[in-house]
Every structure is written in C-alpha cells, then in structure tokens.
Design a protein around this motif. Sequence first.
Motif, mmCIF file in Angstrom:
data_model
loop_
_atom_site.group_PDB
_atom_site.id
_atom_site.type_symbol
_atom_site.label_atom_id
_atom_site.label_comp_id
_atom_site.label_asym_id
_atom_site.label_seq_id
_atom_site.Cartn_x
_atom_site.Cartn_y
_atom_site.Cartn_z
ATOM 1 N N HIS A 1 52.135 28.975 38.777
ATOM 2 C CA HIS A 1 53.385 29.724 38.556
ATOM 3 C C HIS A 1 53.720 30.670 39.705
ATOM 4 O O HIS A 1 54.695 31.418 39.631
ATOM 5 C CB HIS A 1 53.293 30.520 37.250
ATOM 6 N N GLY A 2 52.892 30.683 40.759
ATOM 7 C CA GLY A 2 53.227 31.467 41.939
ATOM 8 C C GLY A 2 52.794 32.916 41.907
ATOM 9 O O GLY A 2 53.363 33.760 42.603
ATOM 10 N N TYR A 3 51.750 33.217 41.129
ATOM 11 C CA TYR A 3 51.311 34.610 41.015
ATOM 12 C C TYR A 3 49.972 34.853 41.721
ATOM 13 O O TYR A 3 49.191 35.726 41.335
ATOM 14 C CB TYR A 3 51.163 34.996 39.541
ATOM 15 N N SER A 4 49.699 34.104 42.781
ATOM 16 C CA SER A 4 48.406 34.188 43.462
ATOM 17 C C SER A 4 48.103 35.586 43.995
ATOM 18 O O SER A 4 46.951 36.018 44.016
ATOM 19 C CB SER A 4 48.350 33.195 44.626
ATOM 20 N N SER A 5 49.133 36.295 44.425
ATOM 21 C CA SER A 5 48.916 37.615 45.024
ATOM 22 C C SER A 5 49.341 38.762 44.102
ATOM 23 O O SER A 5 49.430 39.901 44.546
ATOM 24 C CB SER A 5 49.683 37.709 46.351
ATOM 25 N N ASP A 6 49.594 38.452 42.831
ATOM 26 C CA ASP A 6 50.025 39.508 41.898
ATOM 27 C C ASP A 6 48.856 40.455 41.605
ATOM 28 O O ASP A 6 47.743 40.008 41.288
ATOM 29 C CB ASP A 6 50.522 38.884 40.594
ATOM 30 N N LEU A 7 49.093 41.778 41.721
ATOM 31 C CA LEU A 7 48.025 42.761 41.570
ATOM 32 C C LEU A 7 47.463 42.798 40.153
ATOM 33 O O LEU A 7 46.244 42.854 39.962
ATOM 34 C CB LEU A 7 48.530 44.151 41.974
ATOM 35 N N SER A 8 48.335 42.743 39.142
ATOM 36 C CA SER A 8 47.852 42.834 37.753
ATOM 37 C C SER A 8 46.987 41.632 37.399
ATOM 38 O O SER A 8 45.951 41.762 36.736
ATOM 39 C CB SER A 8 49.032 42.949 36.783
ATOM 40 N N ILE A 9 47.378 40.449 37.870
ATOM 41 C CA ILE A 9 46.573 39.252 37.614
ATOM 42 C C ILE A 9 45.288 39.306 38.427
ATOM 43 O O ILE A 9 44.200 38.966 37.931
ATOM 44 C CB ILE A 9 47.386 37.982 37.947
ATOM 45 N N GLY A 10 45.379 39.760 39.678
ATOM 46 C CA GLY A 10 44.190 39.890 40.514
ATOM 47 C C GLY A 10 43.166 40.825 39.897
ATOM 48 O O GLY A 10 41.962 40.530 39.878
ATOM 49 N N ASN A 11 43.633 41.962 39.358
ATOM 50 C CA ASN A 11 42.723 42.913 38.715
ATOM 51 C C ASN A 11 42.052 42.294 37.495
ATOM 52 O O ASN A 11 40.845 42.489 37.263
ATOM 53 C CB ASN A 11 43.484 44.169 38.298
ATOM 54 N N ALA A 12 42.833 41.545 36.716
ATOM 55 C CA ALA A 12 42.272 40.897 35.526
ATOM 56 C C ALA A 12 41.225 39.856 35.927
ATOM 57 O O ALA A 12 40.185 39.707 35.280
ATOM 58 C CB ALA A 12 43.384 40.256 34.699
ATOM 59 N N LEU A 13 41.488 39.126 37.016
ATOM 60 C CA LEU A 13 40.540 38.105 37.473
ATOM 61 C C LEU A 13 39.250 38.734 37.993
ATOM 62 O O LEU A 13 38.151 38.206 37.770
ATOM 63 C CB LEU A 13 41.187 37.252 38.571
ATOM 64 N N VAL A 14 39.380 39.862 38.685
ATOM 65 C CA VAL A 14 38.184 40.576 39.157
ATOM 66 C C VAL A 14 37.291 40.929 37.971
ATOM 67 O O VAL A 14 36.073 40.699 37.987
ATOM 68 C CB VAL A 14 38.594 41.855 39.930
ATOM 69 N N THR A 15 37.901 41.490 36.924
ATOM 70 C CA THR A 15 37.141 41.877 35.734
ATOM 71 C C THR A 15 36.527 40.660 35.053
ATOM 72 O O THR A 15 35.357 40.679 34.644
ATOM 73 C CB THR A 15 38.036 42.627 34.747
ATOM 74 N N TYR B 1 35.672 37.610 36.288
ATOM 75 C CA TYR B 1 34.554 36.991 37.005
ATOM 76 C C TYR B 1 33.350 37.937 37.106
ATOM 77 O O TYR B 1 32.196 37.499 37.034
ATOM 78 C CB TYR B 1 35.010 36.525 38.382
ATOM 79 N N ALA B 2 33.611 39.217 37.272
ATOM 80 C CA ALA B 2 32.490 40.176 37.347
ATOM 81 C C ALA B 2 31.760 40.258 36.015
ATOM 82 O O ALA B 2 30.523 40.267 35.973
ATOM 83 C CB ALA B 2 33.003 41.549 37.767
ATOM 84 N N TYR C 1 34.256 38.538 44.018
ATOM 85 C CA TYR C 1 34.608 39.062 45.346
ATOM 86 C C TYR C 1 35.830 38.351 45.913
ATOM 87 O O TYR C 1 36.676 38.964 46.584
ATOM 88 C CB TYR C 1 33.426 38.923 46.308
ATOM 89 N N ALA C 2 35.960 37.049 45.653
ATOM 90 C CA ALA C 2 37.134 36.302 46.135
ATOM 91 C C ALA C 2 38.411 36.838 45.490
ATOM 92 O O ALA C 2 39.438 37.026 46.160
ATOM 93 C CB ALA C 2 36.968 34.815 45.829
ATOM 94 N N ALA C 3 38.350 37.098 44.175
ATOM 95 C CA ALA C 3 39.510 37.661 43.478
ATOM 96 C C ALA C 3 39.819 39.066 43.997
ATOM 97 O O ALA C 3 40.983 39.452 44.151
ATOM 98 C CB ALA C 3 39.250 37.696 41.974
ATOM 99 N N PHE C 4 38.768 39.814 44.292
ATOM 100 C CA PHE C 4 38.925 41.173 44.822
ATOM 101 C C PHE C 4 39.635 41.145 46.176
ATOM 102 O O PHE C 4 40.559 41.921 46.438
ATOM 103 C CB PHE C 4 37.536 41.816 44.953
ATOM 104 N N GLN C 5 39.224 40.212 47.037
ATOM 105 C CA GLN C 5 39.827 40.114 48.373
ATOM 106 C C GLN C 5 41.256 39.584 48.326
ATOM 107 O O GLN C 5 42.061 39.872 49.212
ATOM 108 C CB GLN C 5 38.954 39.218 49.253
ATOM 109 N N SER C 6 41.590 38.829 47.272
ATOM 110 C CA SER C 6 42.935 38.247 47.184
ATOM 111 C C SER C 6 44.022 39.284 46.957
ATOM 112 O O SER C 6 45.195 39.018 47.206
ATOM 113 C CB SER C 6 42.974 37.204 46.059
#
Length: 476
Positions: free
Chosen positions: A39-53, A55-56, A65-70
């Motif tokens: 859906h084109g949200y690869s760089s969205d901050l809210s989704i990135g934060n959720a992904l960090v949580t 995977y961690a 770490y990959a989600a964190f760097q994204s």
Amino acid sequence: MQLQGMRADNIGLSSAISACAGLQALEEGKKVHSQSVVHGYSSDLSIGNALVTLYARCGQIKEAYAAFQSVGDGDPITWNGLISGFAQSGHFEEAVQVFSRMHKAGIEASLYTFCSTISASANLADVKQGKQIHTLVIKGGHESDTEAGNVLVTLYAKCGSIEDAYREFLLIPQKNEVSWNAIITGYAQHGHGREALRLFEWMKEEGVRPNHITFIGVLSACSHVGLVSEGLGFFRSMSHEYSISPRSEHYACVVDILGRAGCFDDAQQFIEEMPIRPDAMVWRTLLSACTVRKNLELGQVAAQHLLELEPQDSATYVLLSNIYAALRKWDARDQIRQMMKDRRVKKGPGQSWIEVKNIVHAFFVGDRLHPLCEKIYEFLEVLTNRTLAIGYVPDHQSLLHDLELQQKDPTVYVHSEKLAISFGLMSSPPGIPLRIIKNLRVCNDCHTFMKYVSKVVSRAIIVRDANRFHHFDNGT
C-alpha cells in the motif's frame, strides 16, 4: 475490515501490527507488514515504530534493526520500542546497548525507557550499568515515580544487594502491589524468609491486597526457612481469604515446602489431590527434593512423569542419575546416562561469570582456556588446603565411581564457580565482596566449599544461581 473490501490506511495497519506485537504473533505481523509495503507505507513512521516493537518483542534482532533503520532518525517512540521489545524478549544485552546509543545520540529518555533498561540490567545482574541509569533517573526527576522505584527495587535485588533494594523500597512515596511484590520476592530469593513474611504482614496492614505473585514470594519464603505449617496456612488463605485460585507455580511451592522438610508422604498426597493436572514444574520440584533427601522410590515416580511430559529436558536425567550415584547404584546411573545419549538429550555445561575491573570472565567446569589458567588452579589448590584445615570435607566423590576418579585428571571435575572464586580472590583487592553468577544450580559440595572460603579469606561471597541467591560470610 478486509472482508468488507475496505483498504486500510497507515493508522489501521500500524494498529494491526501493534496488536500482533502484543500477542507476539510474528507470522500474522509479517503479513500485515507485507500489506503496508504493497500500500506504499514503507517509510511511514507510525508503521515503522509498530514494526520495530513487533520484531523486537518477538526476538527477531536483525528484522528489528532493519525496521528501525527504515524510519531514519525515528523518534523517542522508535527507540523505546526497540529497547522495551528486546528487554521483553530476553535480549537484555541488546536492550542496554540500544539505550547507550540513544543516550549518546542526545535523545531524551522517558520514564518508560529508563524502566525498560533498568529491567534489562537487572536480568543481566549488571549492577554497575544499573547504577549509571539510576543516576540518570535522578537527573531526569523520576526518582519519586512509583514505576521507577519498583524497577530499582528489582534491580538491586537481582544484583545481589538486598539492602540497597530495601532502601529504594522505603523511598517509594506511593507503594503499590508491584512495589510490595518486588521486595517480598527479593527477600525470599535471598533466603531471608522471615523478613519476607514480616513485609507481607506490613503489606496487609497498609491495606494493599496481595495477588498471585505475592503468594509465590510468600510460599518461597516459607520453603527456604522450613515453615511448613505457616506455608500451608498461607496457601489455604489464597482461596479462603482472597478468592485467588492457586496456579501451578503455587502448587509447586507447596511441594517444595513439604519436600525440603522431608514430608514426602504429605507431598505425594498433596499432588494426588491437586484439582489441576500436575505439570512439569510440580514434578521437577518433587524430584529435586528427592535428590537432596536421596528418596529413590518417589524420585523415580516423579522422573517417570517428567520423562513423559518433557522427554528432552536434561534436568530430569541429571537429577535422577544423581540419586543413583549418591546411593552408589552405578549401573542404574549409567543406564540413565545412556538413555540421554540414545534420545540425543543435551545437557548445557555449567558456567560461572565474575566481573573484575570492568571485564566479565567466564568459566566452565574443568576450564583450561583462561590466560591465567595455571595460576588459578595453583591458587585453588592452596585455597582448598586452607579450607580442609578448618573442617571442609569434599563430597563430590559421592557422584563419581572410584574407577572414574582414578582414570581422569581430577581437575576436569572442578566446577566453574570454584574457578571463578579463585580468580576473583587473585584479582581483586582484599575485603571486596565477590559476586558470581552461575547458570545452573550450585551443588552441595560447592555450597559447602564457599562457606569455608568466606571464613579463611574474610570475604563475603554472593552467588546467584538458577534458583536463588546464596550469601556466605565468615563461614555462615
């Protein structure tokens, strides 16, 4: 939402990922992650934060770490997700390292960040790192917060300093049930059973209602100091006075109380009358007590249940073989060892750690890898002779056949904690307490040895093993 044909936006996707993180549902989370990319949200901050949580918390270090760097520099939420996620998934060193990076980057830590990092330090028994973060908590003005006080109590208790834990407990202005549970459990783990029970009475006087965690601490306290009738009374009060249904860990505590006291008929009857099916924790507790008391008949019953429930758990084979060895039933012991080999059951090696001059040194049983190996064994020989002179009697030979002792170099049987103690005494100034961590339970021989060592060298020795803390000072 998907069945209705509605397309999720970044809010819906990030919320779904957060739900997966809360459940540690990794595969479902990956599917939602894929949808967010489509859906084109690869760089969205809210989704990135959720992904960090996500995977961690699921222990996926590389993906976290990959989600964190994204998300580039991210924000405090990103850092918190990584730190708390690693702490919750048991990757404590990673959590502390991320906090260090965050601090160096000049990003302001919240109370939540501090609590997650202190919790990670507590599980590492890294009191030095914990104290550094404690200083930052004070500078940040969080010292009077109940949550900060609670994790500091746990930190010092898990690092072997129950006095500091109690001091922090007294400083908490508004104590809640977590505060009381932390200090009661801490005293119980350190063997101060009566003090733990005194705190429990104080807790009730303050009008704080105990919960199931409180009673684990209380029952453990009774077990360590041999208060059988009191422990059974507390167990009954759970349902009668507080409407708390006992869980498996509470039943295991009662079995431990009865087993340590040698009340095996009562322990067996208690297990038979349990309203829930006894799990591996209950049977393992009974087997452990049978090992100490050399109760072969009941130990075999407990072992049989354990072998059915957890056939790959090495502890069952080791405990049962120890009973046979203690009774000098060598053929039966060898059969258990052969069964382990046939079933490809691996026993983790005993390992001990000690920190000297900011460096952590690790030792295995019969270790010959340390650079100071020869000096350590020479020092240990002198130390052993000094303890023998004041009454120490080694008993490790009870677990080994006479022929085995004759055929091998005796140093291969030297347990890791003895090596750690010797190195610590060699390498640190006189008077400083030795703090040692061991991944397995301390054996009877090492327990006795450390008691005598504390007397001949006039030093306190604090050992944290897989079960509890052991304090040795001036021969007691």
